[in-house]
Design a protein around this motif. Sequence first.
Motif, PDB file in Angstrom:
ATOM      1  N   THR A 274       0.604  -1.159  -0.125  1.00  0.00           N
ATOM      2  CA  THR A 274       0.270  -0.015   0.347  1.00  0.00           C
ATOM      3  C   THR A 274       0.961   1.179  -0.044  1.00  0.00           C
ATOM      4  N   GLU A 275       1.890   1.106   0.935  1.00  0.00           N
ATOM      5  CA  GLU A 275       3.129   2.386   0.821  1.00  0.00           C
ATOM      6  C   GLU A 275       3.370   2.774  -0.491  1.00  0.00           C
ATOM      7  N   THR A 276       3.751   1.464  -1.464  1.00  0.00           N
ATOM      8  CA  THR A 276       4.787   1.882  -2.516  1.00  0.00           C
ATOM      9  C   THR A 276       3.616   2.203  -3.568  1.00  0.00           C
ATOM     10  N   MET A 277       2.657   1.892  -3.180  1.00  0.00           N
ATOM     11  CA  MET A 277       1.118   2.317  -4.358  1.00  0.00           C
ATOM     12  C   MET A 277       1.321   3.083  -4.311  1.00  0.00           C
ATOM     13  N   ALA A 278       0.326   4.043  -3.054  1.00  0.00           N
ATOM     14  CA  ALA A 278       0.458   5.238  -2.884  1.00  0.00           C
ATOM     15  C   ALA A 278       1.620   6.687  -2.862  1.00  0.00           C
ATOM     16  N   ASN A 279       3.187   5.816  -3.038  1.00  0.00           N
ATOM     17  CA  ASN A 279       3.936   6.609  -3.115  1.00  0.00           C
ATOM     18  C   ASN A 279       4.256   6.892  -4.972  1.00  0.00           C
ATOM     19  N   LEU A 280       3.515   5.376  -5.779  1.00  0.00           N
ATOM     20  CA  LEU A 280       3.872   5.717  -6.868  1.00  0.00           C
ATOM     21  C   LEU A 280       2.408   6.507  -7.546  1.00  0.00           C
ATOM     22  N   ALA A 281       1.410   6.403  -6.980  1.00  0.00           N
ATOM     23  CA  ALA A 281      -0.446   7.587  -7.048  1.00  0.00           C
ATOM     24  C   ALA A 281       0.726   9.043  -7.318  1.00  0.00           C
ATOM     25  N   ALA A 282       1.420   9.199  -5.436  1.00  0.00           N
ATOM     26  CA  ALA A 282       1.578  10.349  -5.452  1.00  0.00           C
ATOM     27  C   ALA A 282       2.157  11.085  -6.929  1.00  0.00           C
ATOM     28  N   GLU A 283       3.457   9.884  -7.524  1.00  0.00           N
ATOM     29  CA  GLU A 283       4.642  10.723  -8.134  1.00  0.00           C
ATOM     30  C   GLU A 283       3.580  10.753  -9.516  1.00  0.00           C
ATOM     31  N   LEU A 284       2.965  10.318 -10.027  1.00  0.00           N
ATOM     32  CA  LEU A 284       2.166  10.467 -10.536  1.00  0.00           C
ATOM     33  C   LEU A 284       1.020  11.667 -11.259  1.00  0.00           C
ATOM     34  N   ALA A 285       0.500  11.418 -10.040  1.00  0.00           N
ATOM     35  CA  ALA A 285      -0.237  12.478 -10.059  1.00  0.00           C
ATOM     36  C   ALA A 285       0.077  13.738  -9.750  1.00  0.00           C
ATOM     37  N   GLU A 286       1.597  14.122  -8.913  1.00  0.00           N
ATOM     38  CA  GLU A 286       2.067  15.444  -8.636  1.00  0.00           C
ATOM     39  C   GLU A 286       1.967  15.600  -7.964  1.00  0.00           C
ATOM     40  N   ASP A 287       0.624  14.709  -7.240  1.00  0.00           N
ATOM     41  CA  ASP A 287       0.756  15.825  -5.695  1.00  0.00           C
ATOM     42  C   ASP A 287      -0.007  14.499  -4.667  1.00  0.00           C
ATOM     43  N   THR A 288       1.419  14.985  -3.221  1.00  0.00           N
ATOM     44  CA  THR A 288       1.270  14.397  -2.380  1.00  0.00           C
ATOM     45  C   THR A 288      -0.083  13.930  -1.613  1.00  0.00           C
ATOM     46  N   GLY A 289      -1.518  14.618  -1.877  1.00  0.00           N
ATOM     47  CA  GLY A 289      -2.468  14.308  -1.078  1.00  0.00           C
ATOM     48  C   GLY A 289      -2.832  12.718  -1.623  1.00  0.00           C
ATOM     49  N   ALA A 290      -2.431  12.528  -2.913  1.00  0.00           N
ATOM     50  CA  ALA A 290      -2.905  11.311  -3.618  1.00  0.00           C
ATOM     51  C   ALA A 290      -2.201  10.339  -2.697  1.00  0.00           C
ATOM     52  N   ALA A 291      -1.500  10.137  -2.353  1.00  0.00           N
ATOM     53  CA  ALA A 291      -0.415   9.459  -1.176  1.00  0.00           C
ATOM     54  C   ALA A 291      -2.156   9.076  -0.266  1.00  0.00           C
ATOM     55  N   GLN A 292      -2.216  10.039   0.784  1.00  0.00           N
ATOM     56  CA  GLN A 292      -2.787   9.922   1.600  1.00  0.00           C
ATOM     57  C   GLN A 292      -4.611   9.355   1.341  1.00  0.00           C
ATOM     58  N   ARG A 293      -5.207   9.704  -0.200  1.00  0.00           N
ATOM     59  CA  ARG A 293      -6.180   8.970  -0.720  1.00  0.00           C
ATOM     60  C   ARG A 293      -6.218   7.238  -0.558  1.00  0.00           C
ATOM     61  N   VAL A 294      -4.710   7.002  -1.040  1.00  0.00           N
ATOM     62  CA  VAL A 294      -4.861   5.669  -1.114  1.00  0.00           C
ATOM     63  C   VAL A 294      -5.073   4.985  -0.276  1.00  0.00           C
ATOM     64  N   HIS A 295      -4.560   5.082   1.286  1.00  0.00           N
ATOM     65  CA  HIS A 295      -3.827   4.588   2.445  1.00  0.00           C
ATOM     66  C   HIS A 295      -5.391   5.007   2.555  1.00  0.00           C
ATOM     67  N   GLU A 296      -6.398   6.090   2.660  1.00  0.00           N
ATOM     68  CA  GLU A 296      -7.656   5.742   2.946  1.00  0.00           C
ATOM     69  C   GLU A 296      -8.215   4.891   3.182  1.00  0.00           C
ATOM     70  N   HIS A 297      -8.675   4.470   1.038  1.00  0.00           N
ATOM     71  CA  HIS A 297      -8.630   3.358   0.243  1.00  0.00           C
ATOM     72  C   HIS A 297      -9.119   2.237   0.506  1.00  0.00           C
ATOM     73  N   SER A 298      -7.388   2.389   1.128  1.00  0.00           N
ATOM     74  CA  SER A 298      -6.670   0.792   2.053  1.00  0.00           C
ATOM     75  C   SER A 298      -7.663   0.652   3.326  1.00  0.00           C
ATOM     76  N   ALA A 299      -7.811   1.881   4.187  1.00  0.00           N
ATOM     77  CA  ALA A 299      -8.506   1.621   5.022  1.00  0.00           C
ATOM     78  C   ALA A 299      -9.726   1.091   5.477  1.00  0.00           C
ATOM     79  N   ASP A 300      -9.829   2.239   4.403  1.00  0.00           N
ATOM     80  CA  ASP A 300     -12.102   1.521   3.706  1.00  0.00           C
ATOM     81  C   ASP A 300     -11.901   0.067   3.789  1.00  0.00           C
ATOM     82  N   THR A 301     -11.464  -0.663   3.463  1.00  0.00           N
ATOM     83  CA  THR A 301     -11.330  -1.536   1.737  1.00  0.00           C
ATOM     84  C   THR A 301     -11.099  -3.157   3.136  1.00  0.00           C
TER      85      THR A 301
END
Lengths: 187, 120
Positions: A4-31
């Motif tokens: 999850t951490e790896t995917m969160a970092n990748l999402a943030a890097e490709l979106a150029e938005d650090t908030g994307a990482a937090q949202r990946v963690h939230e999705h993970s916590a929700d499921t």
Amino acid sequence: MSTTETMANLAAELAEDTGAAQRVHEHSADTVLVRTLVDWRTAKKLSQRQLAAKMGVSPSKVCRMEAARDADLNWGDIVKYCNAMGVSLSMLFDDPKLPAAERIKHHVMATYTLLQELQALAQELGDGDDITSKIKQFYGDVLFNFTIRFADCYSKLPKSGPTRVSTGLAETAGATDGIGREELAAR
Amino acid sequence: MAESETKWSVDHSLAERGRFKDYGKKHPREYAACFDNLGQVVELLGRFGGVKGFQIGCFRSEGQGVYRIGQTAVKHAKETRLYVFLNEEERLIHVLTIGGKDSQSEDIRRCHAVARDLKG
């Protein structure tokens, strides 16, 4: 690093938005529960269609469950899903506000109960049975795994004061460095 | 759940960065869900050694080694697909692009072109 951490970092890097990482963690916590159910189904080598047939529901129902958030799942559906896989479901109530020592004691007692179940099974099967020898081996694995983790945590404790070791499971939670159980539990 | 694990890697050197940036801004929840689901796919690939051992709803083949990973657990979501190419021999997942249903056929066409290049 977790997946999850790896995917969160990748999402943030490709979106150029650090908030994307937090949202990946939230999705993970929700499921978390949904993921656990899917992990069990795939481990049992069941397709959604096969599981649906065992549950007596349509495949789209299973698909919807697996695409839901934990909070949107229906308790009856979860029970049906587990029953169809032949997996029993148990609930653990854990209050994170309780002192760590109390929570550890609770988990130790729960583990003890499970070990007793294995012991009863081994008694039932007798000495020569293959399962019995595997249970004995498992006991050894549990002891080994617990010991290395315990030693790791213990080695990181501050180095002051004597160590008092007491025997007996009931004493375990309060047996560290001469601290009273009530005092430890309150920390 | 004791399967022998193999490690899969994720490569994003071929990712269409502009698309990811735009999509992440316009549909942040769906974007995040797709990446979290990519993580689930990575774990399942590791556990089963390839795509043959498991089936999950959000992971579908688009042919030629290209797969789409959809969003889940997002209310009133825009249908979203994260496209990847799987190199099963090298246990490598190439992240390619992301898009919605409206750009689906064009996205798949471009991904197939990349897949052909990767296969040589």
